[in-house]
Design a protein around this motif. Structure first.
Motif, PDB file in Angstrom:
ATOM      1  N   LEU A 103      47.157  41.772  37.667  1.00  0.00           N
ATOM      2  CA  LEU A 103      46.076  42.096  38.588  1.00  0.00           C
ATOM      3  C   LEU A 103      45.081  43.017  37.895  1.00  0.00           C
ATOM      4  CD1 LEU A 103      48.130  42.791  41.836  1.00  0.00           C
ATOM      5  CD2 LEU A 103      46.652  40.822  41.408  1.00  0.00           C
ATOM      6  N   ILE A 104      43.795  42.715  38.052  1.00  0.00           N
ATOM      7  CA  ILE A 104      42.727  43.482  37.418  1.00  0.00           C
ATOM      8  C   ILE A 104      41.746  43.921  38.499  1.00  0.00           C
ATOM      9  CG2 ILE A 104      40.914  43.445  35.666  1.00  0.00           C
ATOM     10  CD1 ILE A 104      42.422  40.879  34.564  1.00  0.00           C
ATOM     11  N   ASN A 105      41.637  45.224  38.698  1.00  0.00           N
ATOM     12  CA  ASN A 105      40.748  45.764  39.732  1.00  0.00           C
ATOM     13  C   ASN A 105      39.532  46.421  39.077  1.00  0.00           C
ATOM     14  OD1 ASN A 105      42.599  45.193  41.960  1.00  0.00           O
ATOM     15  ND2 ASN A 105      43.858  46.837  41.115  1.00  0.00           N
ATOM     16  N   LEU A 106      38.380  45.809  39.274  1.00  0.00           N
ATOM     17  CA  LEU A 106      37.137  46.336  38.712  1.00  0.00           C
ATOM     18  C   LEU A 106      36.370  47.057  39.813  1.00  0.00           C
ATOM     19  CD1 LEU A 106      36.017  43.277  36.542  1.00  0.00           C
ATOM     20  CD2 LEU A 106      37.405  45.254  35.866  1.00  0.00           C
ATOM     21  N   PRO A 107      36.003  48.321  39.588  1.00  0.00           N
ATOM     22  CA  PRO A 107      35.351  49.105  40.642  1.00  0.00           C
ATOM     23  C   PRO A 107      33.933  48.624  40.934  1.00  0.00           C
ATOM     24  CG  PRO A 107      35.327  50.308  38.584  1.00  0.00           C
ATOM     25  CD  PRO A 107      36.156  49.077  38.342  1.00  0.00           C
ATOM     26  N   ARG A 108      33.386  49.146  41.991  1.00  0.00           N
ATOM     27  CA  ARG A 108      32.005  48.829  42.376  1.00  0.00           C
ATOM     28  C   ARG A 108      31.056  49.191  41.237  1.00  0.00           C
ATOM     29  NH1 ARG A 108      29.020  47.971  46.913  1.00  0.00           N
ATOM     30  NH2 ARG A 108      26.859  48.682  46.842  1.00  0.00           N
ATOM     31  N   THR A 109      30.092  48.304  40.992  1.00  0.00           N
ATOM     32  CA  THR A 109      29.082  48.546  39.967  1.00  0.00           C
ATOM     33  C   THR A 109      27.697  48.483  40.606  1.00  0.00           C
ATOM     34  OG1 THR A 109      29.284  46.198  39.397  1.00  0.00           O
ATOM     35  CG2 THR A 109      30.476  47.767  38.016  1.00  0.00           C
ATOM     36  N   ALA A 110      26.665  48.521  39.798  1.00  0.00           N
ATOM     37  CA  ALA A 110      25.297  48.685  40.303  1.00  0.00           C
ATOM     38  C   ALA A 110      24.933  47.669  41.389  1.00  0.00           C
ATOM     39  CB  ALA A 110      24.309  48.586  39.146  1.00  0.00           C
ATOM     40  N   THR A 111      25.237  46.401  41.169  1.00  0.00           N
ATOM     41  CA  THR A 111      24.824  45.378  42.139  1.00  0.00           C
ATOM     42  C   THR A 111      25.977  44.561  42.692  1.00  0.00           C
ATOM     43  OG1 THR A 111      24.455  43.646  40.465  1.00  0.00           O
ATOM     44  CG2 THR A 111      22.625  45.151  40.915  1.00  0.00           C
ATOM     45  N   LYS A 112      27.203  44.863  42.270  1.00  0.00           N
ATOM     46  CA  LYS A 112      28.337  44.054  42.702  1.00  0.00           C
ATOM     47  C   LYS A 112      29.443  44.925  43.277  1.00  0.00           C
ATOM     48  CE  LYS A 112      27.499  40.173  39.567  1.00  0.00           C
ATOM     49  NZ  LYS A 112      27.182  39.238  40.680  1.00  0.00           N
ATOM     50  N   PRO A 113      30.132  44.425  44.306  1.00  0.00           N
ATOM     51  CA  PRO A 113      31.194  45.208  44.943  1.00  0.00           C
ATOM     52  C   PRO A 113      32.454  45.270  44.096  1.00  0.00           C
ATOM     53  CG  PRO A 113      31.111  43.016  45.900  1.00  0.00           C
ATOM     54  CD  PRO A 113      29.955  43.110  44.949  1.00  0.00           C
ATOM     55  N   GLU A 114      33.398  46.081  44.527  1.00  0.00           N
ATOM     56  CA  GLU A 114      34.708  46.111  43.878  1.00  0.00           C
ATOM     57  C   GLU A 114      35.287  44.698  43.866  1.00  0.00           C
ATOM     58  OE1 GLU A 114      39.118  48.160  44.566  1.00  0.00           O
ATOM     59  OE2 GLU A 114      37.349  48.923  45.619  1.00  0.00           O
ATOM     60  N   THR A 115      35.875  44.319  42.732  1.00  0.00           N
ATOM     61  CA  THR A 115      36.342  42.946  42.551  1.00  0.00           C
ATOM     62  C   THR A 115      37.736  42.954  41.944  1.00  0.00           C
ATOM     63  OG1 THR A 115      34.070  42.209  42.156  1.00  0.00           O
ATOM     64  CG2 THR A 115      35.841  40.722  41.476  1.00  0.00           C
ATOM     65  N   THR A 116      38.602  42.072  42.439  1.00  0.00           N
ATOM     66  CA  THR A 116      39.951  41.933  41.916  1.00  0.00           C
ATOM     67  C   THR A 116      40.139  40.529  41.353  1.00  0.00           C
ATOM     68  OG1 THR A 116      40.874  43.544  43.468  1.00  0.00           O
ATOM     69  CG2 THR A 116      42.414  42.026  42.424  1.00  0.00           C
ATOM     70  N   PHE A 117      40.604  40.458  40.116  1.00  0.00           N
ATOM     71  CA  PHE A 117      40.971  39.178  39.501  1.00  0.00           C
ATOM     72  C   PHE A 117      42.476  39.167  39.279  1.00  0.00           C
ATOM     73  CE2 PHE A 117      36.589  39.667  37.583  1.00  0.00           C
ATOM     74  CZ  PHE A 117      35.990  38.695  38.371  1.00  0.00           C
ATOM     75  N   GLU A 118      43.052  37.973  39.302  1.00  0.00           N
ATOM     76  CA  GLU A 118      44.471  37.823  38.991  1.00  0.00           C
ATOM     77  C   GLU A 118      44.655  36.716  37.965  1.00  0.00           C
ATOM     78  OE1 GLU A 118      48.852  37.422  41.150  1.00  0.00           O
ATOM     79  OE2 GLU A 118      47.058  36.794  42.229  1.00  0.00           O
ATOM     80  N   TRP A 119      45.145  37.113  36.777  1.00  0.00           N
ATOM     81  CA  TRP A 119      45.501  36.110  35.778  1.00  0.00           C
ATOM     82  C   TRP A 119      46.944  35.717  36.011  1.00  0.00           C
ATOM     83  CZ3 TRP A 119      49.323  35.724  32.090  1.00  0.00           C
ATOM     84  CH2 TRP A 119      49.194  34.662  31.192  1.00  0.00           C
ATOM     85  N   LYS A 120      47.182  34.424  36.183  1.00  0.00           N
ATOM     86  CA  LYS A 120      48.525  33.928  36.428  1.00  0.00           C
ATOM     87  C   LYS A 120      49.022  33.158  35.209  1.00  0.00           C
ATOM     88  CE  LYS A 120      47.696  33.451  41.412  1.00  0.00           C
ATOM     89  NZ  LYS A 120      47.667  32.507  42.564  1.00  0.00           N
ATOM     90  N   ILE A 121      50.303  33.293  34.922  1.00  0.00           N
ATOM     91  CA  ILE A 121      50.902  32.551  33.815  1.00  0.00           C
ATOM     92  C   ILE A 121      50.666  31.065  34.042  1.00  0.00           C
ATOM     93  CG2 ILE A 121      53.080  31.903  32.717  1.00  0.00           C
ATOM     94  CD1 ILE A 121      54.052  34.766  33.257  1.00  0.00           C
ATOM     95  N   PRO A 122      50.029  30.368  33.078  1.00  0.00           N
ATOM     96  CA  PRO A 122      49.654  28.966  33.301  1.00  0.00           C
ATOM     97  C   PRO A 122      50.847  28.006  33.239  1.00  0.00           C
ATOM     98  CG  PRO A 122      49.017  29.664  31.098  1.00  0.00           C
ATOM     99  CD  PRO A 122      49.539  30.885  31.790  1.00  0.00           C
ATOM    100  N   HIS A 123      50.839  27.038  34.141  1.00  0.00           N
ATOM    101  CA  HIS A 123      51.852  25.993  34.183  1.00  0.00           C
ATOM    102  C   HIS A 123      51.168  24.646  34.419  1.00  0.00           C
ATOM    103  CE1 HIS A 123      54.442  29.493  34.963  1.00  0.00           C
ATOM    104  NE2 HIS A 123      55.462  28.742  34.562  1.00  0.00           N
TER     105      HIS A 123
END
Length: 595
Positions: free
Chosen positions: A411-431
């Motif tokens: 899980l990757i949580n990127l905080p709020r920036t100048a023009t974009k809200p807080e964003t969460t990405f999830e990299w999942k092990i590929p299958h």
């Protein structure tokens, strides 16, 4: 056109040589079965010998990081950092915490810089509108009709719009990425003085003057990069998912058995004391978790086990064997474990130039392998990010708020920036169809997610460093003495994957020094057991989806496979058929962008 018949198949011999690089000269020789649309056989070669392990002997060990940083003009700082870790162990010195946060900030900036410029300005060209138009016009037509699922996040309405944005010089995303590479390079220079050969990095710490302004300048640039990442990840997800949809079976391009190695990176100064005796423990505290992954399963995350398992096989490379001809430098590690004669501590580099022969010797790249107690495993790095994300996910050890490893994802949580809200990405092990998947697309996808991951880590590192300064803990270097005798090792991750430096000191001088970056692991040749290296293995049996006839064949699926490993910035491709007859010269659209 030269053809041959093997097992009832008509094969066309084709070669891309050189795929020019900053370090070494990569060539790929293939036999292609056009009737069955498949690569039948592949050999990778390197035509340049450099010999750092030879001229390091007799040098003052304190010069090791300055010398080894020159191994590469791209990731020289990774070598310098790994060499400093190596020296810290040899000298028994533990740098101040602030110094380690500064190094982490610098290395994170290097990951961001290099992955950004490679992904957007070099790999991106293989998927851009101009390239797809030349190789798969039917796919481009479909891309024009396909709406991008995450258009609201990245701003491109269709998949074809994404492809156009990646066109060299003309594409707006291509140009925007160049601006980001400048920012991240500035971030690196703030922390380590000079890119790509650091001027403030030493055993025992750093010479960087740590101030509130230093970290503020770093974080200002970092937040702009984080905002950029909020577009990069969904854009690449849309692009890569489309190739799976447009070309059923594309999962097999560049696919090989999941044999991944990650040596870990970005130390936690609270736990890392650089002693070999405690290496198992502080290695697990890294912010990128070490691990050997076999068929999707974590075999070990112990740096002592990882170290002792390294074997250097010669196989089809241009060297004479040292085993049995020389006395080992090291018989046991500091914990009393036996050390193999083919371990880097005991290696001798004995070059033997000769004519290239694909039935015998054909490359200057040796064949590093990892011995699991039974087999010599040809580990690859997945280009760096795939192994790092996979190992970190499976370990489930990292949890610092901005990033968290869950056991099967990150899980990757990127905080709020100048023009974009807080964003969460999830990299999942590929299958794919229930099986773990390591292929060209997933190596590239992991590179996008890893940029977001390391940006989030960098924010944490900068905050910790800033906290040290505000508390008045401004010491950045610890004195040390060079011992007369020592054995040591450093483990880290270069941009493209695993990096280790092994040193033996005798009479206060370097008696033996062997650095092992990702290139010999990924570009290794057939070893003494006949096992092909990762490039060769990934290209062999890969299907051909390119729509061109053999006469106009560009080999895009082969190039995507090779470039998914990030083989040191290919900037030109020459294609030959048969006995070296030049069919045509292909000028890469990013040839100008050498570094």
């Amino acid at each position: 056109m030269t053809t041959s018949s093997e097992q009832g198949r008509e094969l066309v011999e084709m070669a891309w040589d050189p795929i020019t690089r900053i370090v070494g000269s990569l060539g790929v020789y293939c036999k292609i079965d056009f009737a069955n649309r498949q690569v039948a056989e592949c050999y990778s070669t390197s035509s340049i010998f450099r010999g750092y392990s030879i001229f390091m002997k007799g040098k003052d060990p304190r010069d090791a990081h300055f010398i080894t940083s020159r191994i590469c003009g791209i990731c020289g700082d990774n070598h310098a950092t790994c060499s400093v870790y190596n020296q810290n162990m040899a000298y028994g010195v533990r740098p101040p915490a602030l110094a380690e946060w500064i190094i982490n900030c610098g290395e994170a900036a290097e990951y961001m810089f290099d992955h950004n410029i490679y992904q957007e300005n070099l790999v991106g060209v293989d998927y851009c509108e101009k390239m797809v138009r030349e190789t798969n016009p039917g796919v481009l037509a479909q891309a024009e009709r396909t709406e991008a699922p995450h258009a609201a996040d990245h701003g491109y309405k269709t998949i074809a719009d994404i492809m156009r944005s990646l066109n060299p010089l003309e594409g707006d995303f291509y140009r925007e990425a160049l601006v980001m590479s400048r920012l991240t390079r500035e971030m690196f220079c703030l922390m380590e003085g000079r890119h790509v050969h650091p001027s403030t990095l030493y055993p025992g710490g750093v010479g960087t003057v740590a101030t509130v302004q230093l970290f503020t300048d770093y974080m200002t640039r970092l937040m702009r990069y984080i905002e950029f990442m909020k577009r990069v990840v969904p854009m690449h997800d849309d692009l890569f998912d489309f190739f799976y949809e447009a070309l059923p079976g594309y999962e097999e391009v560049g696919r090989r058995r999941v044999l991944l190695g990650c040596w870990g990176s970005l130390n936690d100064p609270e736990h890392c004391d650089f002693t070999y005796e405690n290496m198992s423990d502080w290695g697990r505290k890294m912010f990128i978790s070490p691990g050997v992954i076999v068929d999707g399963r974590l075999v070990t995350n112990d740096l002592v086990d990882i170290n002792l398992g390294i074997r250097i096989l010669l196989g089809s490379s241009y060297y004479d064997d040292w085993a049995g001809a020389t006395e080992p430098f090291v018989t046991h590690d500091p914990l009393g474990n036996p050390v193999d004669v083919r371990h880097p501590w005991n290696q001798h580099t004995i070059p033997r130039p000769q004519k290239r022969d694909f039935t015998d010797k054909y490359s200057w790249v040796m064949s590093p392998r990892w011995f699991d107690g039974t087999d010599m495993l040809p580990l690859d790095t997945g280009g760096g990010p795939l192994a790092r994300m996979w190992s970190t996910a499976l370990n489930g050890l990292v949890d610092i708020g901005y990033v968290k490893a869950t056991g099967d994802s990150v899980l990757i949580n990127l905080p709020r920036t100048a023009t974009k809200p807080e964003t969460t990405f999830e990299w999942k092990i590929p299958h794919h169809k229930g099986q773990p998947l390591s292929n060209a697309i997933e190596r590239n996808r992991a590179r996008s997610y890893f940029q977001a991951y390391v940006a989030a880590c960098a924010l944490y590192f900068a905050e910790q460093g800033l906290g040290e300064v505000r508390q008045g803990h401004t010491q950045t270097w610890e004195p040390f003495t060079v011992p007369d005798e020592a054995i040591s090792c450093g483990f880290s991750e270069a941009v493209r994957g695993v990096l280790s430096h092994h040193m033996v000191i005798r009479n206060g001088k370097i008696a033996n020094y062997h650095p092992y970056p990702p290139t010999p692991w990924n570009a290794s040749v057939r070893d003494s057991n006949g096992t092909p290296g990762p490039y060769e293995d990934a290209v062999q049996n890969t299907p051909i989806f390119e729509e061109n006839t053999p006469e106009n064949f560009k080999g895009i699926d082969i190039m995507r496979t090779i470039r998914s490993f990030d083989p040191c910035l290919p900037c030109g491709v020459h294609m030959f058929l048969g006995e070296g007859k030049l069919l045509r010269t292909l000028h890469s659209p990013h040839a100008f962008n050498g570094r």
